[in-house]
Design a protein around this motif. Structure first.
Motif, PDB file in Angstrom:
ATOM      1  N   THR A   9     -38.483 -22.837  10.183  1.00  0.00           N
ATOM      2  CA  THR A   9     -37.651 -21.972  11.194  1.00  0.00           C
ATOM      3  C   THR A   9     -36.439 -21.785  11.040  1.00  0.00           C
ATOM      4  O   THR A   9     -35.333 -21.101  10.939  1.00  0.00           O
ATOM      5  N   ALA A  10     -35.427 -23.422  10.950  1.00  0.00           N
ATOM      6  CA  ALA A  10     -34.581 -23.624  11.537  1.00  0.00           C
ATOM      7  C   ALA A  10     -33.725 -23.542   9.926  1.00  0.00           C
ATOM      8  O   ALA A  10     -32.477 -23.439   9.430  1.00  0.00           O
ATOM      9  N   ALA A  11     -34.254 -24.374   9.173  1.00  0.00           N
ATOM     10  CA  ALA A  11     -34.313 -24.973   7.481  1.00  0.00           C
ATOM     11  C   ALA A  11     -33.943 -23.778   7.042  1.00  0.00           C
ATOM     12  O   ALA A  11     -32.574 -23.812   5.923  1.00  0.00           O
ATOM     13  N   GLY A  12     -34.803 -22.333   7.041  1.00  0.00           N
ATOM     14  CA  GLY A  12     -34.855 -21.459   6.596  1.00  0.00           C
ATOM     15  C   GLY A  12     -33.051 -20.559   6.129  1.00  0.00           C
ATOM     16  O   GLY A  12     -31.944 -20.585   5.423  1.00  0.00           O
ATOM     17  N   PRO A  13     -32.639 -20.479   7.819  1.00  0.00           N
ATOM     18  CA  PRO A  13     -31.161 -20.301   7.521  1.00  0.00           C
ATOM     19  C   PRO A  13     -30.067 -20.730   7.434  1.00  0.00           C
ATOM     20  O   PRO A  13     -29.436 -20.812   6.639  1.00  0.00           O
ATOM     21  N   SER A  14     -30.194 -22.092   7.206  1.00  0.00           N
ATOM     22  CA  SER A  14     -29.683 -22.863   7.290  1.00  0.00           C
ATOM     23  C   SER A  14     -29.363 -22.998   5.904  1.00  0.00           C
ATOM     24  O   SER A  14     -28.031 -23.450   5.172  1.00  0.00           O
ATOM     25  N   LEU A  15     -29.983 -23.739   5.484  1.00  0.00           N
ATOM     26  CA  LEU A  15     -29.923 -24.092   3.679  1.00  0.00           C
ATOM     27  C   LEU A  15     -29.890 -22.744   2.817  1.00  0.00           C
ATOM     28  O   LEU A  15     -29.707 -22.579   2.103  1.00  0.00           O
ATOM     29  N   LEU A  16     -31.209 -21.629   3.146  1.00  0.00           N
ATOM     30  CA  LEU A  16     -31.829 -20.107   2.186  1.00  0.00           C
ATOM     31  C   LEU A  16     -30.471 -18.906   1.427  1.00  0.00           C
ATOM     32  O   LEU A  16     -30.093 -18.787   1.597  1.00  0.00           O
ATOM     33  N   GLU A  17     -31.386 -18.954   3.730  1.00  0.00           N
ATOM     34  CA  GLU A  17     -30.870 -17.394   3.337  1.00  0.00           C
ATOM     35  C   GLU A  17     -28.696 -17.330   3.403  1.00  0.00           C
ATOM     36  O   GLU A  17     -28.839 -16.619   2.792  1.00  0.00           O
ATOM     37  N   ASP A  18     -28.049 -18.491   3.948  1.00  0.00           N
ATOM     38  CA  ASP A  18     -26.988 -17.622   3.591  1.00  0.00           C
ATOM     39  C   ASP A  18     -26.213 -18.214   2.474  1.00  0.00           C
ATOM     40  O   ASP A  18     -25.694 -17.397   2.017  1.00  0.00           O
ATOM     41  N   VAL A  19     -26.791 -19.429   1.573  1.00  0.00           N
ATOM     42  CA  VAL A  19     -26.528 -19.299   0.113  1.00  0.00           C
ATOM     43  C   VAL A  19     -27.303 -17.958  -0.895  1.00  0.00           C
ATOM     44  O   VAL A  19     -26.085 -17.600  -1.205  1.00  0.00           O
ATOM     45  N   LEU A  20     -28.647 -18.275  -0.622  1.00  0.00           N
ATOM     46  CA  LEU A  20     -29.157 -16.750  -1.231  1.00  0.00           C
ATOM     47  C   LEU A  20     -28.701 -15.366  -0.882  1.00  0.00           C
ATOM     48  O   LEU A  20     -28.727 -14.280  -2.010  1.00  0.00           O
ATOM     49  N   SER A  21     -28.001 -15.073   0.332  1.00  0.00           N
ATOM     50  CA  SER A  21     -27.627 -13.679   0.587  1.00  0.00           C
ATOM     51  C   SER A  21     -25.687 -13.492  -0.240  1.00  0.00           C
ATOM     52  O   SER A  21     -25.490 -12.487  -0.961  1.00  0.00           O
ATOM     53  N   PHE A  22     -25.067 -14.301  -0.661  1.00  0.00           N
ATOM     54  CA  PHE A  22     -24.213 -14.218  -1.844  1.00  0.00           C
ATOM     55  C   PHE A  22     -24.799 -14.519  -3.122  1.00  0.00           C
ATOM     56  O   PHE A  22     -24.783 -14.082  -3.605  1.00  0.00           O
ATOM     57  N   ALA A  23     -25.998 -15.710  -3.247  1.00  0.00           N
ATOM     58  CA  ALA A  23     -25.943 -15.573  -4.843  1.00  0.00           C
ATOM     59  C   ALA A  23     -26.951 -14.622  -5.492  1.00  0.00           C
ATOM     60  O   ALA A  23     -26.801 -14.560  -6.549  1.00  0.00           O
ATOM     61  N   ILE A  24     -27.767 -14.285  -4.518  1.00  0.00           N
ATOM     62  CA  ILE A  24     -28.530 -12.622  -4.739  1.00  0.00           C
ATOM     63  C   ILE A  24     -28.253 -11.380  -4.931  1.00  0.00           C
ATOM     64  O   ILE A  24     -27.836 -10.560  -5.753  1.00  0.00           O
ATOM     65  N   TRP A  25     -28.061 -11.297  -3.434  1.00  0.00           N
ATOM     66  CA  TRP A  25     -26.520  -9.806  -3.135  1.00  0.00           C
ATOM     67  C   TRP A  25     -25.475  -9.699  -3.586  1.00  0.00           C
ATOM     68  O   TRP A  25     -24.612  -9.103  -2.752  1.00  0.00           O
ATOM     69  N   GLY A  26     -24.414 -10.681  -3.459  1.00  0.00           N
ATOM     70  CA  GLY A  26     -23.319 -11.597  -4.130  1.00  0.00           C
ATOM     71  C   GLY A  26     -22.108 -10.946  -2.477  1.00  0.00           C
ATOM     72  O   GLY A  26     -21.241 -10.599  -2.694  1.00  0.00           O
TER      73      GLY A  26
END
Length: 387
Positions: free
Chosen positions: A250-267
């Motif tokens: 629950t904590a690792a998802g926002p910390s590791l993935l969602e921040d990065v993928l919001s830029f990587a996938i949705w620019g």
């Protein structure tokens, strides 16, 4: 014209150009930025609920530039604002509660500040012990981080700590090790607290959906709802094993993935495809990514190598195992603590009656908030501090 989504603030489907007012905004420039380029009706109403509303609306009217029309990206009629008897009564009761207590009585008091500062200082001491391979620090750090720095992020991002805007902003950065204030504001302050529990609006319904099938909704792409949607969960294969795994992530998802993928996938245009993001450019964008890289180093790389080289002994395989546990354990532990203390307020079955689709609600926003919240132990001083 619409002047694009980045140039105006839309309140009750009326557009305002507040650019020149930003520096004079009593709540600070950062607070005003939350509503820029979007329909921010609920943010406006929530954060001015204890202010002189007549004065606030008169000041806002000076910057009116046009109306948002049905079909415009900043037009939003999810909630009914024509008549708000519940919200009006609620505001009256809250104002009566704080009447005569002075300016800032609704902000953090000395007791809360003492706990936040003490737990944050203890978190730093526990982190130092963690680097030396202390097992008790491994288990204690997640809890005290949650009740100290993480609470500073949450409360600072809600501007609830101080009447001084810079204090709230600074406090939010103290707790930014599991999520940056920039992305937290979009995920939590804007998305979750505006569209609590609504598919297509609340990003908290879409954790653990990244990488799964994506569906098209309007002008954005969203993932299939994730862990918070509870109907039928108990009938899914592996449900018993899936819950603790998701708690740990629950904590690792926002910390590791969602921040990065919001830029990587949705620019950088949208937080995990659900909440439109305020564009950051130049040095601010570079600073954001640099800071997140440093956080990853402090959170994972430094503990791994420190424990491997100085905090463990014995066989090489055991040293590698212990170093991996100490690198990943605090994040997993924080996920468990976060899930236990927060999800109890949001994943009860009565919060999901199956009648609400993609942002098709016509009720008071304040009433919707209450209906999608499960209070517990509200009279307990112990739980008020523990949780």
């Amino acid at each position: 014209g619409t002047r694009g989504m980045e140039g105006v603030w839309t309140v009750h489907n009326r557009r305002y150009d507040l650019a020149e007012f930003a520096a004079r905004h009593p709540g600070g420039r950062r607070a005003l930025e939350l509503g820029k380029g979007r329909n921010c009706t609920e943010l406006f109403e929530a954060y001015h609920s204890l202010a002189d509303e007549g004065k606030v609306r008169a000041a806002l009217a000076k910057f009116y530039v046009g109306d948002a029309r049905p079909g415009d990206p900043d037009y939003d009629d999810t909630f009914s604002w024509r008549e708000t008897p519940f919200f009006d009564a609620l505001k009256q009761r809250v104002r009566a509660h704080f009447a005569g207590r002075g300016r800032g009585a609704h902000k953090a008091g000395a007791g809360q500040w003492l706990q936040l500062v003490a737990y944050s200082a203890l978190s730093c001491a526990l982190y130092a012990a963690l680097l030396r391979g202390s097992w008790w620090a491994l288990f204690a750090l997640p809890y005290f981080y949650f009740t100290g720095p993480a609470s500073l992020l949450h409360d600072g991002a809600h501007f609830s700590l101080s009447t001084r805007p810079w204090v709230n902003v600074a406090a939010s950065y103290v707790g930014s090790f599991h999520m940056s204030p920039y992305t937290w504001n979009h995920q939590h302050t804007i998305g979750h607290h505006t569209y609590t529990g609504l598919l297509g609006g609340d990003p908290d319904l879409y954790h653990f959906s990244l990488g799964r099938k994506l569906v098209k909704m309007g002008d954005t792409v969203v993932g299939i709802p994730g862990f918070r949607v509870s109907q039928g969960l108990r009938h899914m294969p592996g449900w018993g094993l899936g819950v603790p795994i998701r708690m740990a992530l629950t904590a690792a998802g926002p910390s590791l993935l969602e921040d990065v993928l919001s830029f990587a996938i949705w620019g950088g245009d949208s937080f995990i495809g659900v909440v439109p993001m305020l564009k950051i450019r130049g040095w601010r964008k570079a600073g954001h990514h640099t800071a997140r890289l440093l956080v990853y180093l402090v959170q994972f790389v430094v503990p791994f190598w420190s424990v491997l080289l100085h905090g463990s002994s014995g066989w090489a395989v055991w040293r590698l195992v212990k170093a991996s546990i100490f690198a990943l354990g605090p994040g997993a532990g924080h996920g468990f603590v976060y899930y236990l203390f927060t999800q109890a307020a949001h994943i009860q079955e009565e919060h999901f009656d199956g009648s609400e689709g993609l942002l098709k609600v016509s009720k008071e926003w304040a009433a919707h908030q209450v209906e999608h919240t499960q209070d517990y132990c509200t009279e307990s001083a112990l739980w008020a501090h523990v949780a």
